[in-house]
Design a protein around this motif. Structure first.
Motif, PDB file in Angstrom:
ATOM      1  N   ALA A 254       0.809  -1.219   0.000  1.00 19.17           N
ATOM      2  CA  ALA A 254       0.000   0.000   0.000  1.00 19.17           C
ATOM      3  C   ALA A 254       0.846   1.275   0.000  1.00 19.17           C
ATOM      4  CB  ALA A 254      -0.959  -0.016   1.192  1.00 19.17           C
ATOM      5  N   PRO A 255       1.941   1.367   0.768  1.00 18.06           N
ATOM      6  CA  PRO A 255       2.739   2.597   0.737  1.00 18.06           C
ATOM      7  C   PRO A 255       3.367   2.871  -0.635  1.00 18.06           C
ATOM      8  CG  PRO A 255       3.223   1.343   2.712  1.00 18.06           C
ATOM      9  CD  PRO A 255       2.409   0.449   1.826  1.00 18.06           C
ATOM     10  N   ILE A 256       3.747   1.815  -1.355  1.00 15.96           N
ATOM     11  CA  ILE A 256       4.311   2.003  -2.698  1.00 15.96           C
ATOM     12  C   ILE A 256       3.231   2.472  -3.658  1.00 15.96           C
ATOM     13  CG2 ILE A 256       5.351   0.810  -4.669  1.00 15.96           C
ATOM     14  CD1 ILE A 256       6.901  -0.908  -2.718  1.00 15.96           C
ATOM     15  N   LEU A 257       2.044   1.892  -3.558  1.00 13.82           N
ATOM     16  CA  LEU A 257       0.931   2.329  -4.401  1.00 13.82           C
ATOM     17  C   LEU A 257       0.615   3.796  -4.164  1.00 13.82           C
ATOM     18  CD1 LEU A 257      -1.350  -0.804  -3.950  1.00 13.82           C
ATOM     19  CD2 LEU A 257      -0.236  -0.106  -6.088  1.00 13.82           C
ATOM     20  N   GLU A 258       0.601   4.198  -2.916  1.00 12.24           N
ATOM     21  CA  GLU A 258       0.300   5.591  -2.595  1.00 12.24           C
ATOM     22  C   GLU A 258       1.400   6.532  -3.082  1.00 12.24           C
ATOM     23  OE1 GLU A 258      -1.502   8.997  -1.213  1.00 12.24           O
ATOM     24  OE2 GLU A 258      -2.338   6.982  -1.498  1.00 12.24           O
ATOM     25  N   ARG A 259       2.630   6.117  -2.905  1.00 18.70           N
ATOM     26  CA  ARG A 259       3.763   6.978  -3.276  1.00 18.70           C
ATOM     27  C   ARG A 259       3.863   7.159  -4.795  1.00 18.70           C
ATOM     28  NH1 ARG A 259       8.835   7.907  -0.883  1.00 18.70           N
ATOM     29  NH2 ARG A 259       9.916   9.484  -2.124  1.00 18.70           N
ATOM     30  N   LEU A 260       3.554   6.118  -5.560  1.00 13.06           N
ATOM     31  CA  LEU A 260       3.778   6.155  -7.003  1.00 13.06           C
ATOM     32  C   LEU A 260       2.528   6.498  -7.815  1.00 13.06           C
ATOM     33  CD1 LEU A 260       6.032   2.999  -7.555  1.00 13.06           C
ATOM     34  CD2 LEU A 260       6.759   5.377  -7.343  1.00 13.06           C
ATOM     35  N   ARG A 261       1.398   6.683  -7.177  1.00 12.67           N
ATOM     36  CA  ARG A 261       0.142   6.761  -7.926  1.00 12.67           C
ATOM     37  C   ARG A 261       0.062   7.950  -8.876  1.00 12.67           C
ATOM     38  NH1 ARG A 261      -3.820  10.061  -5.366  1.00 12.67           N
ATOM     39  NH2 ARG A 261      -3.090  10.949  -3.402  1.00 12.67           N
ATOM     40  N   GLN A 262       0.852   8.981  -8.642  1.00  8.42           N
ATOM     41  CA  GLN A 262       0.844  10.135  -9.542  1.00  8.42           C
ATOM     42  C   GLN A 262       2.217  10.374 -10.176  1.00  8.42           C
ATOM     43  OE1 GLN A 262      -0.753  13.291  -7.040  1.00  8.42           O
ATOM     44  NE2 GLN A 262      -2.843  12.845  -7.735  1.00  8.42           N
ATOM     45  N   THR A 263       3.048   9.340 -10.185  1.00  4.09           N
ATOM     46  CA  THR A 263       4.388   9.480 -10.739  1.00  4.09           C
ATOM     47  C   THR A 263       4.343   9.307 -12.253  1.00  4.09           C
ATOM     48  OG1 THR A 263       5.329   8.545  -8.724  1.00  4.09           O
ATOM     49  CG2 THR A 263       6.755   8.616 -10.670  1.00  4.09           C
ATOM     50  N   PRO A 264       4.843  10.278 -13.010  1.00  2.59           N
ATOM     51  CA  PRO A 264       4.833  10.165 -14.473  1.00  2.59           C
ATOM     52  C   PRO A 264       5.659   8.967 -14.943  1.00  2.59           C
ATOM     53  CG  PRO A 264       5.339  12.418 -13.776  1.00  2.59           C
ATOM     54  CD  PRO A 264       5.400  11.572 -12.548  1.00  2.59           C
ATOM     55  N   ASP A 265       5.202   8.361 -16.020  1.00  2.00           N
ATOM     56  CA  ASP A 265       5.926   7.265 -16.682  1.00  2.00           C
ATOM     57  C   ASP A 265       6.067   6.016 -15.835  1.00  2.00           C
ATOM     58  OD1 ASP A 265       6.322   8.744 -19.057  1.00  2.00           O
ATOM     59  OD2 ASP A 265       8.047   9.767 -18.167  1.00  2.00           O
ATOM     60  N   ILE A 266       5.256   5.891 -14.785  1.00  4.08           N
ATOM     61  CA  ILE A 266       5.172   4.646 -14.025  1.00  4.08           C
ATOM     62  C   ILE A 266       3.777   4.066 -14.230  1.00  4.08           C
ATOM     63  CG2 ILE A 266       5.218   3.532 -11.765  1.00  4.08           C
ATOM     64  CD1 ILE A 266       7.946   4.455 -12.496  1.00  4.08           C
ATOM     65  N   ASP A 267       3.725   2.922 -14.905  1.00  4.15           N
ATOM     66  CA  ASP A 267       2.460   2.207 -15.079  1.00  4.15           C
ATOM     67  C   ASP A 267       2.268   1.349 -13.840  1.00  4.15           C
ATOM     68  OD1 ASP A 267       0.184   1.022 -16.013  1.00  4.15           O
ATOM     69  OD2 ASP A 267       1.193  -0.224 -17.511  1.00  4.15           O
ATOM     70  N   LEU A 268       1.385   1.779 -12.959  1.00  5.35           N
ATOM     71  CA  LEU A 268       1.275   1.187 -11.627  1.00  5.35           C
ATOM     72  C   LEU A 268       0.137   0.169 -11.579  1.00  5.35           C
ATOM     73  CD1 LEU A 268       2.351   1.324  -8.695  1.00  5.35           C
ATOM     74  CD2 LEU A 268       0.688   3.159  -8.282  1.00  5.35           C
ATOM     75  N   VAL A 269       0.465  -1.048 -11.097  1.00  6.00           N
ATOM     76  CA  VAL A 269      -0.505  -2.139 -11.038  1.00  6.00           C
ATOM     77  C   VAL A 269      -0.593  -2.650  -9.603  1.00  6.00           C
ATOM     78  CG1 VAL A 269      -1.134  -4.416 -11.900  1.00  6.00           C
ATOM     79  CG2 VAL A 269       0.065  -2.799 -13.407  1.00  6.00           C
ATOM     80  N   SER A 270      -1.798  -2.650  -9.046  1.00  5.94           N
ATOM     81  CA  SER A 270      -2.033  -3.220  -7.720  1.00  5.94           C
ATOM     82  C   SER A 270      -2.457  -4.671  -7.844  1.00  5.94           C
ATOM     83  CB  SER A 270      -3.125  -2.425  -6.994  1.00  5.94           C
ATOM     84  OG  SER A 270      -3.529  -3.093  -5.814  1.00  5.94           O
ATOM     85  N   THR A 271      -1.934  -5.521  -6.981  1.00  3.63           N
ATOM     86  CA  THR A 271      -2.338  -6.926  -6.993  1.00  3.63           C
ATOM     87  C   THR A 271      -3.735  -7.125  -6.418  1.00  3.63           C
ATOM     88  OG1 THR A 271      -1.409  -7.364  -4.800  1.00  3.63           O
ATOM     89  CG2 THR A 271       0.047  -7.669  -6.714  1.00  3.63           C
ATOM     90  N   GLY A 272      -4.188  -6.181  -5.588  1.00  3.68           N
ATOM     91  CA  GLY A 272      -5.424  -6.419  -4.865  1.00  3.68           C
ATOM     92  C   GLY A 272      -5.232  -7.499  -3.821  1.00  3.68           C
ATOM     93  N   GLY A 273      -6.344  -7.957  -3.235  1.00  5.65           N
ATOM     94  CA  GLY A 273      -6.274  -8.956  -2.190  1.00  5.65           C
ATOM     95  C   GLY A 273      -6.817  -8.421  -0.882  1.00  5.65           C
ATOM     96  N   ARG A 274      -6.605  -9.177   0.189  1.00  5.71           N
ATOM     97  CA  ARG A 274      -7.085  -8.782   1.510  1.00  5.71           C
ATOM     98  C   ARG A 274      -6.035  -7.896   2.186  1.00  5.71           C
ATOM     99  NH1 ARG A 274     -11.013 -10.588   4.863  1.00  5.71           N
ATOM    100  NH2 ARG A 274     -11.445 -12.360   3.487  1.00  5.71           N
ATOM    101  N   TYR A 275      -6.474  -6.732   2.652  1.00  3.19           N
ATOM    102  CA  TYR A 275      -5.539  -5.791   3.276  1.00  3.19           C
ATOM    103  C   TYR A 275      -5.162  -6.258   4.673  1.00  3.19           C
ATOM    104  CZ  TYR A 275      -3.628  -1.542   5.307  1.00  3.19           C
ATOM    105  OH  TYR A 275      -2.821  -0.633   5.932  1.00  3.19           O
TER     106      TYR A 275
END
Length: 267
Positions: free
Chosen positions: A139-160
């Motif tokens: 989750a911290p990586i998803l939050e940190r990179l979510r607006q980073t240009p040229d990063i195609d960000l993919v979440s695995t999903g699942g149970r938090y």
């Protein structure tokens, strides 16, 4: 005679020893157990005053609670705090490892990153080798990179899972298996001999799945990973294409890795 003048000096602890002690206390409390403080001092082979100093620090971190001569931790409180606690430790070593790992990535790579507080610091440097696809359960990586240009960000999903601040479980692993990535970058709780271990089975399954879907595997570890034990086997260190280490690594451990033809990089 008052003990006030002694409170500023802890003759039984250097910072590194104190940190190791507090980590042991946390590992014990994470089981949900409580223990008499005097018994804890005996278990750690330190004075009662030293244990109370440690517990004062852990209480300030929101990790421990003293009551009528015993200490315990509520699981929910401890789980919420554990990621943040780990994230504040050995930050410079973690940054050094992350910086070194970036040198092994190329623009256009698809990279899978685990939930560890060490690999989080890759987010400081990924833009330098973008464009990239980043797949993660953290989750911290998803939050940190979510607006980073040229990063195609993919979440695995699942149970938090709040203790690891990440996503796990069958749906997470299923999503991971749907990808084939160029590089997986992971850390570990502990290294014993040539084997990696971690306390929680759900973390084991996520890490093993990441390793299965990656063409190359990179492990990041500082010297503290050689100081403790954990219950669940993850993998052999020989399963990694590159192991990046930092800190005062025990010479015997380095000799064992090199004798086993592990590709080791010291930074």
């Amino acid at each position: 005679m008052s003990d006030h003048n002694n409170l500023d000096v802890d003759p039984e602890a250097t910072p590194s020893k104190a940190e190791r002690r507090r980590t042991k206390i946390i590992q014990f409390l994470m089981s949900g157990s409580s223990i008499q403080i005097r018994d804890l001092a005996e278990m750690l082979n330190v004075s009662l005053m030293t244990v109370h100093r440690d517990l004062s620090v852990l209480e300030a971190e929101g990790l421990a609670r003293r009551l009528r001569g015993s200490v315990s931790a509520e699981k929910s409180l401890l789980f919420e705090s554990s990621y943040n606690y780990r994230g504040r430790k050995n930050v410079e070593d973690k940054k050094r490892l992350a910086r070194a790992a970036i040198a092994h990535l190329e623009p256009g790579n698809a990279v899978m990153i685990d939930d560890s507080t060490t690999t989080f610091h890759l987010t400081d440097y990924l833009e330098e080798v973008s464009p990239l696809t980043v797949v993660t359960n953290a989750a911290p990586i998803l939050e940190r990179l979510r607006q980073t240009p040229d990063i195609d960000l993919v979440s695995t999903g699942g149970r938090y899972h709040p203790g690891y601040h990440g996503y796990f479980g069958a749906n997470c692993e299923k999503a991971m298996r749907s990808y084939h990535v160029d590089v997986a970058i992971l850390s570990t709780t502990t290294i014993q001999g040539l084997s990696l271990y971690t306390p929680d089975e759900i973390v084991v399954r996520a890490k093993q799945t990441m390793m299965q879907v990656a063409r190359r595997r990179i492990l990041l570890a500082d010297a503290t990973k050689f100081q403790f034990s954990a219950l669940n086997y993850v993998a052999e260190i020989t399963d990694f294409d590159l192991v990046i280490l930092t800190g005062d690594i025990p010479p015997k451990e380095l000799e064992l890795m090199r004798a086993s033809n592990v590709n080791v990089e010291i930074v």
